[in-house]
Each structure stands twice: as structure tokens, then as C-alpha cells.
Design a protein around this motif. Structure first.
Motif, short mmCIF file in Angstrom:
data_model
loop_
_atom_site.label_atom_id
_atom_site.label_comp_id
_atom_site.label_asym_id
_atom_site.label_seq_id
_atom_site.Cartn_x
_atom_site.Cartn_y
_atom_site.Cartn_z
N VAL A 41 0.86 -1.18 0.00
CA VAL A 41 0.00 0.00 0.00
C VAL A 41 0.90 1.23 0.00
O VAL A 41 1.90 1.29 0.73
N LEU A 42 0.58 2.20 -0.87
CA LEU A 42 1.31 3.47 -0.93
C LEU A 42 0.46 4.54 -0.25
O LEU A 42 -0.71 4.70 -0.58
N LYS A 43 1.08 5.29 0.66
CA LYS A 43 0.33 6.29 1.44
C LYS A 43 0.97 7.66 1.29
O LYS A 43 2.17 7.83 1.51
N SER A 44 0.15 8.64 0.97
CA SER A 44 0.60 10.03 0.91
C SER A 44 0.91 10.51 2.33
O SER A 44 0.11 10.30 3.25
N ARG A 58 -3.17 4.00 -2.04
CA ARG A 58 -3.39 3.11 -3.18
C ARG A 58 -2.77 1.74 -2.91
O ARG A 58 -1.61 1.65 -2.47
N PHE A 59 -3.51 0.68 -3.21
CA PHE A 59 -2.98 -0.68 -3.13
C PHE A 59 -2.47 -1.08 -4.52
O PHE A 59 -3.18 -0.89 -5.52
N VAL A 60 -1.26 -1.63 -4.56
CA VAL A 60 -0.65 -2.02 -5.84
C VAL A 60 0.00 -3.39 -5.68
O VAL A 60 0.38 -3.80 -4.58
N ILE A 73 0.18 10.16 -6.77
CA ILE A 73 0.04 10.60 -5.38
C ILE A 73 0.95 11.80 -5.09
O ILE A 73 0.55 12.73 -4.38
N PHE A 74 2.16 11.79 -5.63
CA PHE A 74 3.07 12.92 -5.42
C PHE A 74 2.48 14.23 -5.96
O PHE A 74 2.82 15.31 -5.48
N ASN A 75 1.63 14.13 -6.97
CA ASN A 75 1.05 15.32 -7.58
C ASN A 75 -0.41 15.55 -7.17
O ASN A 75 -1.12 16.33 -7.81
N LEU A 86 6.31 9.59 0.38
CA LEU A 86 5.29 8.56 0.45
C LEU A 86 5.79 7.45 1.36
O LEU A 86 6.99 7.32 1.61
N LEU A 87 4.87 6.66 1.87
CA LEU A 87 5.22 5.50 2.69
C LEU A 87 4.72 4.26 1.98
O LEU A 87 3.53 4.13 1.68
N ALA A 88 5.65 3.36 1.66
CA ALA A 88 5.30 2.06 1.09
C ALA A 88 5.25 1.05 2.24
O ALA A 88 6.21 0.93 3.00
N GLU A 89 4.15 0.33 2.34
CA GLU A 89 3.96 -0.55 3.49
C GLU A 89 3.36 -1.87 3.04
O GLU A 89 2.57 -1.93 2.08
N ALA A 90 3.73 -2.94 3.75
CA ALA A 90 3.19 -4.26 3.44
C ALA A 90 1.69 -4.29 3.70
O ALA A 90 1.16 -3.51 4.49
N LYS A 91 1.01 -5.21 3.02
CA LYS A 91 -0.44 -5.34 3.19
C LYS A 91 -0.73 -6.25 4.38
O LYS A 91 0.03 -7.17 4.68
#
Length: 407
Positions: A41-44, A58-60, A73-75, A86-91
């Protein structure tokens, strides 16, 4: 001062609150070197709420999708704020979610433990759902277990939630916080607990006691003001408006009264600073007079400021401190903008930096010496220095000066 989620998660990790594997993303290409297994999951990383509904989460499942999502997300501004990180985190597979918090109750002057069996609760409309325990003596695990029991928890999950509450309270006291919040605390089908999101609010007046928080605050302030203005006012207590009247006060009440008076008289308030306290990230010991001189220089360097209105009540500074600070400011600023005049291509080569006019309202017998000194002070010909004791008169002079500058 509110921390961003990736900073909160780092504090949680250090104190033993379970968090998912995560990685900071400063640029979409950082995802090519991701150390976390997909899906993720990517988090702003912004301070605004409701980022999920705004598209900031967003889940990717692949690198290509992650890079594309990161660009979006950056924009994506959320409540006017663009993320730098951004923070990339495990699901995590969620079976149940809770809300937990430790908050300073300013009415009771005591910490309070909060818990709810539902996430994303509204404090004002959840009295029947929210459970609370007031920490009215030295903290012990009893308080955490009591809240878990009031939430209806039993067995292993009660022990897990109680242990997390104890660590939240430890973080709350060690860092001088006003709020530690986990929303949500998720539980898997195998009873594994995980803090999926967190919020931490630092007491501004306690920042200087923690060097690591001072560094964090300075970086956050620098990023914020690099977007907003060319002048860095740090985290001084005040308001940052777009008008041409700078306002300096020695208390929140006097500052807001002055702002309202200027607005009602047709003026346009700009930066408004309360000098009662020093900057919360300034660890050096400075006097009131030094804060005044620094504030005047910052306002004078802000090109939109045409007039500075100083409104002081009572006896906050020592006698003579205000007048000497203003005199020193005028002398220092005048020496900086007084190079020899030259002509370039037939035009005057005068410095574009003009000293703002000053209107000084000093109310009270304590300022009698300051008023007399400033009234007799010699000033440059292009500077109007007005000294009065009545606020209405000070505001009227200020608005008149801004009108003459505009002409």
C-alpha cells in the motif's frame, strides 16, 4: 506539532508497538529498489485527514503499477498540501479494528486513555461508544487493563491491547506529547495485532527539551516555508496572512484584537507574531528585546510588508528594552540599505529594500520611558515612526500609512 505517519511509525517501532514492514519513498524511482514484498500500500504523507477518500492511499501489486501510482500521489494535493514523501507498506489482512489513544485532557490536567471497538470514530458524536480511563495517579498497567476490560476485551486480545496501551503511555510521557493515537489498531484472524496508522502531536512548548524533535521540527518548518514565502518565520506563534500590515504583539489576546481592528478599519493584515514566547524550536535563551529585534528584521525582509504595527500591553519586557530594540533595528537595517547611489542606464540604482514604516502602541505606565525615548528618536527621512498609547489611533495611523505607500 503533528508528525507525519512515517515518523510516527518509526517512533512506534523503537518503543515496541507492532508496525508493518515499510519503506520511505522520496521519488517514484525509489520503488525499483523496494525491499518489501508485493502487494503493498502506498500512502501520501500529509497532515490532512481523509486521504483515502481523496486518493492518497493506493494498493498495488507490481512495480510498474506502484511507480505509476506514486507519480499520481506525489502530484495529488490533499487539503492544499502536496506530499514530499510517500510510505510504502506491506499489506495486512484485517479481521477486526480498534481505536486507541492517549490524550492530555486540559480540563482535568491529566492524561486520559481512550478506546473504541470501531475505528475512525468522531469524539464529539461517540460518547456511548468511546471508553475512557483517567490516569489520576502514577501510571501502572492497571490503567491499561481497565480500559481494555471496559472495551469488552478478554483473554489474549485484552493482554495485547493492554501491552500496546502501556507503550503508548510511555511514549506519551517520554516525548512530552499531547496526543498518541492508533487508528486503526488491526487484529488478524490469528489474533496478531498491528498499528496500521498513527498520529502523534508534540507539545510545542516542550520541543526545545528534545534535540531530536527540534531537528525534525526545523526540517518540517523549512519545507513548509520554502513553499509559502521567502521569509522563514520558523514556528513562532502567529498567523501568516497575505496583507501588507505586519503586526507584533505580546500576547494572543492583544494580537487578535489588533488584527481585527486593522481589518475593520480597512487595512490588510499580513504576518502577525506573538512575542510572548520564543520560537518552540529555538533552544538558545533569548530576551524579549532580542525576539522583538529578530521579528522586526524578518518582517522588514518580507517585501509585502509596508507598515509594522507594534502593540504591547503590560510589563512583559524590562523598561527600556522595547525602545532600544527598535532603535537597534532601525540603525542596523539603515546601514544595510545605504550603499552609494549610482545610476544604471540613466535610472536610479537605489536599493529595492525599503524600511517599513513603524507604528508603536505602548499601553501602560511601564512604557512611559520607552514612549518618551522613541518620540525623540531620530529616524531616516523615508521612515515614519509613530508612537501612541491608544489602539484606535495606532490602527488609524497604520491604515493611513499603508494607503500612502500604495499611492
Amino acid at each position: 506539532m503533528d508528525l507525519l505517519e512515517f515518523q510516527v511509525k518509526e517512533w512506534f517501532r523503537m518503543i515496541g508497538i507492532p508496525v508493518l514492514p515499510s519503506q520511505r519513498i522520496d521519488h517514484p524511482t525509489d520503488l525499483k529498489r523496494l525491499k518489501i514484498r508485493y502487494p503493498i500500500v502506498l500512502k501520501s504523507q500529509v497532515h490532512g485527514d481523509r486521504r483515502t477518500k481523496a486518493g492518497g492511499v493506493r494498493f498495488v501489486e507490481t512495480t510498474i503499477d506502484a511507480i505509476a501510482a506514486a507519480h499520481n500521489i506525489f502530484n495529488l494535493p490533499i487539503l492544499g498540501e502536496l506530499p514530499d514523501v510517500l510510505l510504502a507498506e506491506a499489506k495486512f489482512e484485517v479481521h477486526k479494528e480498534f481505536y486507541l489513544a492517549v490524550v492530555l485532557d486540559t480540563a482535568l490536567c491529566r492524561p486520559v486513555l481512550l478506546g473504541c471497538n470501531e475505528p475512525d470514530v468522531d469524539w464529539e458524536h461517540s460518547e456511548n461508544k468511546m471508553q475512557h480511563v483517567v490516569v489520576d495517579q502514577d501510571f501502572s498497567p492497571f490503567y491499561a487493563r481497565r480500559l481494555a476490560l471496559k472495551m469488552g476485551l478478554r483473554g489474549k486480545i485484552m493482554q495485547s491491547v493492554s501491552a500496546i496501551l502501556e507503550k503508548m503511555y510511555r511514549l506519551f510521557t517520554e516525548k512530552d506529547l499531547e496526543l498518541v493515537e492508533i487508528n486503526p489498531l488491526a487484529v488478524s484472524s490469528s489474533s496478531q495485532v498491528m498499528a496500521l496508522n498513527g498520529n502523534v502531536r508534540v507539545n510545542d512548548r516542550a520541543i526545545a527539551r528534545h534535540p531530536e524533535i527540534v531537528t525534525m521540527a526545523a526540517k518540517m518548518t523549512k519545507r513548509s516555508y520554502s513553499r509559502q514565502a521567502n521569509v522563514n518565520f520558523n514556528t513562532w506563534n502567529g498567523l501568516y496572512l497575505t496583507g501588507n500590515v505586519g503586526i507584533v504583539g505580546n500576547g494572543v489576546g492583544s494580537l487578535m484584537t489588533t488584527l481585527d481592528s486593522v481589518s475593520n478599519a480597512g487595512g490588510k493584515p499580513g504576518t502577525c507574531l506573538n512575542l510572548r514566547h520564543s520560537s518552540s524550536i529555538d533552544t538558545s535563551k533569548v530576551t524579549f528585546s532580542e525576539r522583538l529585534e529578530t521579528a522586526l528584521h524578518m518582517m522588514a525582509n518580507d517585501k509585502k510588508t509596508h507598515v509594522i504595527l507594534i502593540n504591547f500591553l503590560g510589563s512583559i519586557p524590562a523598561s527600556g528594552g522595547v525602545s532600544h530594540a527598535i532603535e537597534k533595528f532601525i540603525q542596523n537595517f539603515e546601514s544595510q540599505i545605504k550603499p552609494p547611489m549610482t545610476r544604471l542606464n540613466g535610472n536610479k540604482g537605489l536599493s529595492s529594500r525599503n524600511l517599513p514604516h513603524l507604528v508603536v502602541r505602548l499601553a501602560g505606565s511601564e512604557y512611559k520611558t520607552d514612549r518618551k525615548y522613541l518620540t525623540e528618536l531620530e529616524t531616516p527621512r523615508n521612515l515614519a515612526l509613530t508612537v501612541v498609547e491608544n489602539l484606535d489611533e495606532a490602527v488609524e495611523r497604520t491604515v493611513r500609512l499603508t494607503s500612502s505607500v500604495s499611492l
